[in-house]
Enzyme design. Structure first.
Site, PDB file in Angstrom:
ATOM      1  N   TYR A 284      27.063  31.985  68.267  1.00  0.00           N
ATOM      2  CA  TYR A 284      26.266  31.450  67.151  1.00  0.00           C
ATOM      3  C   TYR A 284      25.494  32.569  66.455  1.00  0.00           C
ATOM      4  O   TYR A 284      25.446  32.648  65.234  1.00  0.00           O
ATOM      5  CB  TYR A 284      25.292  30.385  67.677  1.00  0.00           C
ATOM      6  CG  TYR A 284      24.607  29.628  66.562  1.00  0.00           C
ATOM      7  CD1 TYR A 284      25.122  28.428  66.085  1.00  0.00           C
ATOM      8  CD2 TYR A 284      23.446  30.134  65.964  1.00  0.00           C
ATOM      9  CE1 TYR A 284      24.515  27.751  65.047  1.00  0.00           C
ATOM     10  CE2 TYR A 284      22.838  29.456  64.919  1.00  0.00           C
ATOM     11  CZ  TYR A 284      23.363  28.269  64.472  1.00  0.00           C
ATOM     12  OH  TYR A 284      22.763  27.600  63.439  1.00  0.00           O
TER      13      TYR A 284
ATOM     14  N   PHE B  63      30.943  33.307  35.239  1.00  0.00           N
ATOM     15  CA  PHE B  63      31.928  32.362  35.768  1.00  0.00           C
ATOM     16  C   PHE B  63      31.316  30.961  35.794  1.00  0.00           C
ATOM     17  O   PHE B  63      30.102  30.811  35.811  1.00  0.00           O
ATOM     18  CB  PHE B  63      32.394  32.799  37.154  1.00  0.00           C
ATOM     19  CG  PHE B  63      33.442  31.879  37.716  1.00  0.00           C
ATOM     20  CD1 PHE B  63      34.688  31.792  37.106  1.00  0.00           C
ATOM     21  CD2 PHE B  63      33.186  31.067  38.803  1.00  0.00           C
ATOM     22  CE1 PHE B  63      35.654  30.914  37.581  1.00  0.00           C
ATOM     23  CE2 PHE B  63      34.142  30.189  39.287  1.00  0.00           C
ATOM     24  CZ  PHE B  63      35.375  30.116  38.673  1.00  0.00           C
ATOM     25  N   ASP B  64      32.160  29.921  35.820  1.00  0.00           N
ATOM     26  CA  ASP B  64      31.616  28.557  35.675  1.00  0.00           C
ATOM     27  C   ASP B  64      30.658  28.153  36.795  1.00  0.00           C
ATOM     28  O   ASP B  64      29.667  27.477  36.535  1.00  0.00           O
ATOM     29  CB  ASP B  64      32.717  27.503  35.451  1.00  0.00           C
ATOM     30  CG  ASP B  64      33.824  27.547  36.469  1.00  0.00           C
ATOM     31  OD1 ASP B  64      33.965  28.585  37.136  1.00  0.00           O
ATOM     32  OD2 ASP B  64      34.567  26.566  36.599  1.00  0.00           O
TER      33      ASP B  64
ATOM     34  N   ASP C 132      28.413  40.108  40.214  1.00  0.00           N
ATOM     35  CA  ASP C 132      29.282  39.060  40.732  1.00  0.00           C
ATOM     36  C   ASP C 132      30.614  39.757  40.980  1.00  0.00           C
ATOM     37  O   ASP C 132      31.338  40.106  40.055  1.00  0.00           O
ATOM     38  CB  ASP C 132      29.394  37.933  39.701  1.00  0.00           C
ATOM     39  CG  ASP C 132      30.409  36.876  40.114  1.00  0.00           C
ATOM     40  OD1 ASP C 132      31.129  37.086  41.109  1.00  0.00           O
ATOM     41  OD2 ASP C 132      30.505  35.845  39.433  1.00  0.00           O
TER      42      ASP C 132
ATOM     43  N   ALA D 277      33.601  39.267  42.769  1.00  0.00           N
ATOM     44  CA  ALA D 277      34.826  38.657  43.303  1.00  0.00           C
ATOM     45  C   ALA D 277      36.045  39.584  43.204  1.00  0.00           C
ATOM     46  O   ALA D 277      36.815  39.714  44.137  1.00  0.00           O
ATOM     47  CB  ALA D 277      35.108  37.348  42.573  1.00  0.00           C
TER      48      ALA D 277
ATOM     49  N   LYS E 177      38.919  36.329  46.858  1.00  0.00           N
ATOM     50  CA  LYS E 177      39.695  37.095  45.886  1.00  0.00           C
ATOM     51  C   LYS E 177      40.034  38.466  46.488  1.00  0.00           C
ATOM     52  O   LYS E 177      40.966  38.584  47.265  1.00  0.00           O
ATOM     53  CB  LYS E 177      38.913  37.246  44.572  1.00  0.00           C
ATOM     54  CG  LYS E 177      38.932  35.998  43.702  1.00  0.00           C
ATOM     55  CD  LYS E 177      37.917  34.985  44.131  1.00  0.00           C
ATOM     56  CE  LYS E 177      37.737  33.850  43.139  1.00  0.00           C
ATOM     57  NZ  LYS E 177      36.784  32.867  43.659  1.00  0.00           N
TER      58      LYS E 177
ATOM     59  N   HIS F 104      35.652  19.813  34.511  1.00  0.00           N
ATOM     60  CA  HIS F 104      37.091  20.099  34.489  1.00  0.00           C
ATOM     61  C   HIS F 104      37.784  19.822  35.817  1.00  0.00           C
ATOM     62  O   HIS F 104      38.959  19.527  35.851  1.00  0.00           O
ATOM     63  CB  HIS F 104      37.348  21.549  34.059  1.00  0.00           C
ATOM     64  CG  HIS F 104      36.767  22.566  34.982  1.00  0.00           C
ATOM     65  ND1 HIS F 104      35.421  22.759  35.118  1.00  0.00           N
ATOM     66  CD2 HIS F 104      37.353  23.437  35.835  1.00  0.00           C
ATOM     67  CE1 HIS F 104      35.205  23.710  36.009  1.00  0.00           C
ATOM     68  NE2 HIS F 104      36.357  24.133  36.461  1.00  0.00           N
TER      69      HIS F 104
HETATM   70  N1  F0G Z   1      32.534  34.441  40.553  1.00  0.00           N
HETATM   71  C1  F0G Z   1      33.740  34.599  39.982  1.00  0.00           C
HETATM   72  C2  F0G Z   1      33.945  35.689  38.997  1.00  0.00           C
HETATM   73  C3  F0G Z   1      34.789  33.733  40.327  1.00  0.00           C
HETATM   74  O1  F0G Z   1      35.971  33.898  39.737  1.00  0.00           O
HETATM   75  C4  F0G Z   1      34.556  32.717  41.283  1.00  0.00           C
HETATM   76  C5  F0G Z   1      35.611  31.801  41.666  1.00  0.00           C
HETATM   77  C6  F0G Z   1      33.283  32.602  41.852  1.00  0.00           C
HETATM   78  C7  F0G Z   1      32.301  33.484  41.464  1.00  0.00           C
HETATM   79  C8  F0G Z   1      32.959  31.537  42.856  1.00  0.00           C
HETATM   80  O2  F0G Z   1      33.534  31.825  44.080  1.00  0.00           O
HETATM   81  O3  F0G Z   1      35.212  30.016  44.478  1.00  0.00           O
HETATM   82  O4  F0G Z   1      34.378  31.465  46.322  1.00  0.00           O
HETATM   83  O5  F0G Z   1      32.901  29.776  45.337  1.00  0.00           O
HETATM   84  N2  F0G Z   1      36.680  31.702  41.024  1.00  0.00           N
HETATM   85  C9  F0G Z   1      37.829  30.907  41.361  1.00  0.00           C
HETATM   86  C10 F0G Z   1      38.823  31.001  40.242  1.00  0.00           C
HETATM   87  C11 F0G Z   1      37.542  29.520  41.810  1.00  0.00           C
HETATM   88  O6  F0G Z   1      39.795  30.252  40.283  1.00  0.00           O
HETATM   89  O7  F0G Z   1      38.651  31.837  39.351  1.00  0.00           O
HETATM   90  P1  F0G Z   1      34.042  30.696  45.102  1.00  0.00           P
END
Ligand code: F0G
Length: 458
Positions: free
Chosen positions: A72, A124-125, A214, A216, A257, A449
């Site tokens: 843990y 990102f969304d 950010d 990814a 990613k 979406h």
């Molecule tokens: N930031 C970026 C630039 C992303 O592309 C994503 C996720 C996230 C943050 C959030 O990360 O999914 O691990 O919670 N992008 C995916 C996509 C879902 O399809 O582009 P997550």
């Protein structure tokens, strides 16, 4: 004769996929309410919905899984991850989270207050979602060049330093930090140059603001710096990555990613006090600070993935596959965000289906047509994703209506890319006959979406 390029790996395990008939797909997509997220994966032949968590792990990663420590607290797997982050990214303070948006949730719980503004390149969304959920505002300061899909620019993901500076001049007191997304997913998987990161850092210094990345797709960003920016050709990816992150105070990471794992994320930072403040939220939302929603085995695979994901040979194979799909589309004259991005091709639906009113979701219409054509699943990056303005509840119409074809890492071959390209060509060839789009039957109040239900316009 010069030898042709080939993948830097061979295949050790396979998963069967099945072609379907057009008739089957017509029934399935109707039952799925014209939302590709609602399809079952076995109704999809080539799945380019996302490159997130869909990559193939290596033999080294699978063996690291067997050595996972599921204690843990204080698991060796946590220390493997912490060391990898220190060595590759240079941060001392680390907190695992179950994925990228969880990292955003924890960090923003500390940093973002109602009424704040968070400037950066295109958010990102989920990043925007976590900002707007806190009644704060995401401010897009991406360079204007990003909105012209035909224009070739080596670093279309860049922040416009003038826009950022102008914004801070007026609203600095309401800005807790600046966020730069590397690569810039929303603008088409486009990279941010080292020079731009340096400039943004200088601006942040001038206004006394934290800079958060950010991250990814940070390794793909580093590949583009190496291959496109003066002075970096002879540096290793790992050297470039270290220099990139030397400009950041903190980072959020979706490990699904560029760390090539199926689940995971983390926050990393330089400041112990910030780490302490985050730990409260991490423990509430994610789990204890040495696992944060991840199993030990997954942290082990992630530690190895960070190392493999920052190797040049792997990245070259990866990016060349995306470029290959782009070149096939060039052959057929299909417009997309140029140059090809790091993780995906973004087809320009405004140019493919200009006859469809934008209220009828051009990019989603194109996505549905491509699915019907060949069972290829992409994703809309357009008006559905842009959602409604939280205050006026009006649709937000983004400059770009894109169909994203995101390529999972180490998963498909270029034969699959050929199928995608020809399927898109067939849709493109009959684009004049596609005159009606889609209308919404039901939608959620935020991030609609994913669950929106649609029907063809009559
Ligand atoms: N930031 C970026 C630039 C992303 O592309 C994503 C996720 C996230 C943050 C959030 O990360 O999914 O691990 O919670 N992008 C995916 C996509 C879902 O399809 O582009 P997550």
């Amino acid at each position: 004769m010069e030898l042709p390029f080939a993948e830097s790996y061979k295949i050790k395990m396979v998963e069967p996929i099945r072609r379907s008939t057009r008739q089957e797909r017509e029934q399935w997509i109707q039952a799925a309410k014209y939302n590709l997220f609602n399809l079952r994966s076995d109704q999809v032949f080539i799945d380019l919905l996302t490159d997130s968590g869909t990559g193939a792990m290596s033999d080294r990663q699978w063996s690291a899984i067997m050595l996972g420590d599921e204690s843990y607290a204080g698991a060796s797997s946590y220390f493997n991850l912490k060391n990898a982050i220190k060595n590759i990214l240079g941060f001392d303070y680390v907190m695992p989270t179950h994925q990228g948006r969880a990292a955003e949730n924890v960090l923003f719980s500390v940093l973002v207050k109602e009424g704040d503004y968070i400037p950066g390149n295109s958010h990102f969304d989920t990043t925007k979602g976590h900002i707007e959920f806190r009644r704060a505002h995401a401010v897009d300061c991406t360079i204007d060049e990003a909105a012209d899909t035909e224009l070739i620019h080596p670093f279309k993901g860049n922040v416009d330093p003038q826009k950022l500076d102008d914004f801070l001049k007026q609203h600095a007191d309401k800005v807790p930090f600046v966020i730069v997304t590397i690569t810039n997913n929303t603008a088409g998987g486009q990279p941010v140059s080292m020079q731009n990161l340096r400039q943004v850092r200088e601006i942040c210094n001038r206004y006394g603001k934290l800079l958060v990345f950010d991250s990814a797709r940070f390794a793909e960003n580093a590949y583009f710096i190496k291959t496109r920016e003066d002075g970096y050709a002879d540096k290793s990816i790992k050297e470039i990555v270290r220099e990139m992150f030397s400009h950041a105070d903190a980072m959020t990471m979706s490990s699904k990613k560029d760390a090539i794992v199926n689940i995971g994320g983390f926050i990393a930072m330089r400041n112990q006090e910030l780490w302490r403040q985050c730990s409260k939220f991490n423990i509430m939302f994610e789990g204890y600070v040495t696992y944060g929603g991840m199993s030990g085995r997954d942290m082990n695979a992630l530690a190895v993935g960070l190392d493999e994901g920052t190797e040049f040979d792997y990245l070259e194979t990866r990016i060349k596959q995306v470029e290959y799909l782009g070149r096939r589309l060039d052959e057929f004259g299909i417009p997309y965000q140029k140059p090809a991005g790091g993780h995906a091709i973004f087809v320009d639906a405004n140019k493919v289906l200009p006859n469809i009113p934008r209220e009828q979701f051009r990019a989603q219409t194109l996505a549905i047509e491509l699915y019907l054509e060949a069972g290829v699943r992409g994703v809309e990056i357009g008006t559905l994703l842009a959602d409604r303005d939280p205050e006026t509840r009006e649709n937000r119409y983004p400059k770009l209506e894109l169909l994203r074809l995101a390529i999972p890492r180490r998963t498909y071959t270029n034969n699959h890319m050929d199928v995608v390209a020809v399927a898109l060509k067939n849709v493109f060839d009959r684009r004049q006959q596609i005159t009606k789009g889609l209308e919404i039957v039901w939608e959620a109040p935020i991030m609609r979406h994913f669950t929106v239900e649609l029907r063809p316009c009559r």
